[in-house]
Structure formats: C-alpha cells, structure tokens
Design an enzyme around this catalytic site. Structure first.
Site, PDB file in Angstrom:
ATOM      1  N   GLU A 259      56.493  41.131 -36.403  1.00  0.00           N
ATOM      2  CA  GLU A 259      57.834  40.949 -35.858  1.00  0.00           C
ATOM      3  C   GLU A 259      58.877  40.875 -36.979  1.00  0.00           C
ATOM      4  OE1 GLU A 259      57.921  37.668 -33.116  1.00  0.00           O
ATOM      5  OE2 GLU A 259      56.427  38.579 -31.801  1.00  0.00           O
ATOM      6  N   HIS A 277      60.810  39.026 -28.305  1.00  0.00           N
ATOM      7  CA  HIS A 277      60.379  37.627 -28.458  1.00  0.00           C
ATOM      8  C   HIS A 277      61.478  36.660 -28.006  1.00  0.00           C
ATOM      9  CE1 HIS A 277      57.539  34.821 -30.922  1.00  0.00           C
ATOM     10  NE2 HIS A 277      57.934  34.260 -29.785  1.00  0.00           N
TER      11      HIS A 277
END
Length: 301
Positions: A259, A277
């Site tokens: 990420e 997220h």
C-alpha cells in the site's frame, strides 16, 4: 503528557486532549527521523501509515516514550514485543471502527453483486451498457461465509442476517449465544465450499496467506469474495487467477499486499470493486476512535 500524533486524529479528540492539559504535536516523521522524535514524547498515536518497527523503537528506547496507541483495530504495524521489552505499553481501539468496516464490507458485497463499480465507471466514459450488467445477483436467500468472527465479523453477520442471508462463521474462538437458525460456526473447508459470498476479517497473518490458490480451489464456482482485513492475508496472484477462471465471480478489496498498491492488473480488472484502505474512514468511526484514545490516555496518565 507530551503526545505525538503522526497520522491525524479527530479534531474534537485533539481539542479534548489539549483541554485536559496535554501538549499535542501533530506531525508525520519518516522512519529515519521518527525514533529520535519519539524520545521527546510520552505517548504516540499512530494509524496505519506510521510503522513502529524494531529500528525505530530501539532508537526511541531510553527516552520519554511510555505509551503507544494504534488508532484502529490491528497492531501489525507495531513491533509489540520490542516495544514491551523497552517498557512501552501498546494499546489499540478495537471497538470504535467495527461498524464502519462492516458497512464497507457490505457495500463491497452489493457492489460486486450488482456491478456497481464498473457500471458507474463505464457510464462516466459515455457508455450505456444496460445489457452488459443485467445479470446481477441478490444477497437475500444466499449464504455468507465470514472468516474471522470477532467484533467486525459479528457486526457484518448481523447485517447479513437482517438482509435475509444465512451466515457461516469460521473462527478459532466460538462466542456463546450467537448460533441460531441463520448463523452457525463451521470449519474453514465447509465455509469455503458452501458460501455464495465470503468476507475476510482475520488479523494479519505471518507467512502463508490464508486465502491462496488451494483455498480458492475449495470455493464454490462463482463465489463473491471481499477483503477488508489485511492485504497480506490474500495471495493476490491466486485471486487474480481465480477471477480470470471464473471461480471467483467478483472481488471487493479495501486492503492490499503493498500500500499504495501497484497491482494494476487487479485494480483494473472489470470484476473488482476497490477502495484505498478506507474501512475505518467514517466521520463517526474517527470520532469514536478519538474519544477512545482520550480515554486510554486519561487512564494511563
């Protein structure tokens, strides 16, 4: 107390901490500077962006830092054993974001079942593909498998039951009083084989991902899969292969192995509903997290 907040925090909670007499510093530090900064504070509040690994904690050891708070459910971005070895207490806020994450998981279930993400995208490209997306499926009357039946999993389970779904739950711990005509605990293999929809809610797993090619091979053909837990719980290559083969009808993803994710093949797949997220990123959840942090600091100090 002198408190460092590295990844942002609810404004009302920040104001409450200052009203309670604490000095609050809001600043993000890169890893090479973070350890030194932590030596000058009594507590640090982090979300997922800040990683408190051994090198950072070793650099902070011997300073003022005594309390680490993860504003969220998991603590996988913190080396808890190292922190505790240095005399630092690690806390998190497990209750505050459960509803927000469960609602996002439910949103991805709907998005995957009715092509909401890709159909909306195609309309913004000037297309009207009504016939392409006219084979959606309903959630009512289907079976939802929930892997990890803690606070978030149970919240999603209640939502699914209210939608007319039957819930199969897999968890190493069986909470009492939850099983009924529309919910029961099962072993993982039965859940994989019997579920029309599967939602993953386990903590971060070290080593082999829980959902890999072997697990996907045990799933029903045409299953819809959602992950709002941790990205490394899923083998992304195996997930992509499952989408290509049709074993997985669609996938809803809020978390990724890396990420920000660079897995363009997965993100651009027409049957993937994706978000960056944001599971706990609601106004209400952040307010609850903030107040829980205030309470933790009150108790600690």
């Amino acid at each position: 107390m002198r408190i460092l907040v590295t990844d942002g925090m609810d404004a009302a909670a920040l104001a409450q901490l200052r009203q309670n007499g604490h000095e609050v510093i809001e600043q993000f530090y890169e890893p090479d500077a973070l350890g030194a900064a932590l030596r000058d504070v009594d507590a640090v509040v982090v979300r997922s962006a800040t990683k408190l690994r051994q090198p950072v904690l070793d650099a902070a050891a011997g300073g003022r830092l005594k309390l680490i708070i993860r504003a969220g459910v998991g603590v996988d971005n913190i080396d808890v054993a190292c922190a505790e070895a240095h005399g630092m207490t690690v806390r998190n806020t497990p209750r505050a974001s459960s509803n927000a994450v469960a609602e996002l998981a439910m949103a991805h279930l709907f998005s995957c079942a009715r092509y909401i993400s890709i159909a909306g995208h195609s309309m913004r490209e000037g297309k009207w593909e009504k016939k392409t997306y006219n084979k959606g499926v309903e959630l009512s009357g289907k079976t939802l498998g929930v892997i990890g039946y803690g606070r978030i999993g149970q919240t999603l389970g209640r939502m699914a039951q209210a939608m007319g779904m039957t819930v199969l739950a897999y968890d190493i711990y069986h909470a009492e009083g939850l099983e009924c005509a529309t919910m029961r605990y099962v072993e993982l293999d039965e859940l994989l084989a019997s579920s029309d929809f599967i939602s993953l809610h386990t903590p971060a797993i070290d080593g082999k991902p829980l959902i890999d090619a072997e697990a996907i091979a045990k799933m029903k053909d045409g299953v819809i899969f959602v992950n709002t837990s941790r990205g490394n719980n899923v083998d992304e290559a195996a997930l992509l292969a499952g989408l290509e083969s049709g074993r997985i009808r669609a996938a809803g993803l809020d978390v990724y192995a890396q990420e920000p994710t660079k897995n363009e093949a997965l993100l651009n797949h027409p049957r993937v509903s994706c978000t960056p997220h944001i599971g706990a990123s609601t106004v209400e959840a952040q307010r609850r997290i903030g107040m829980e942090i205030v309470d933790i600091i009150r108790q600690f100090s």
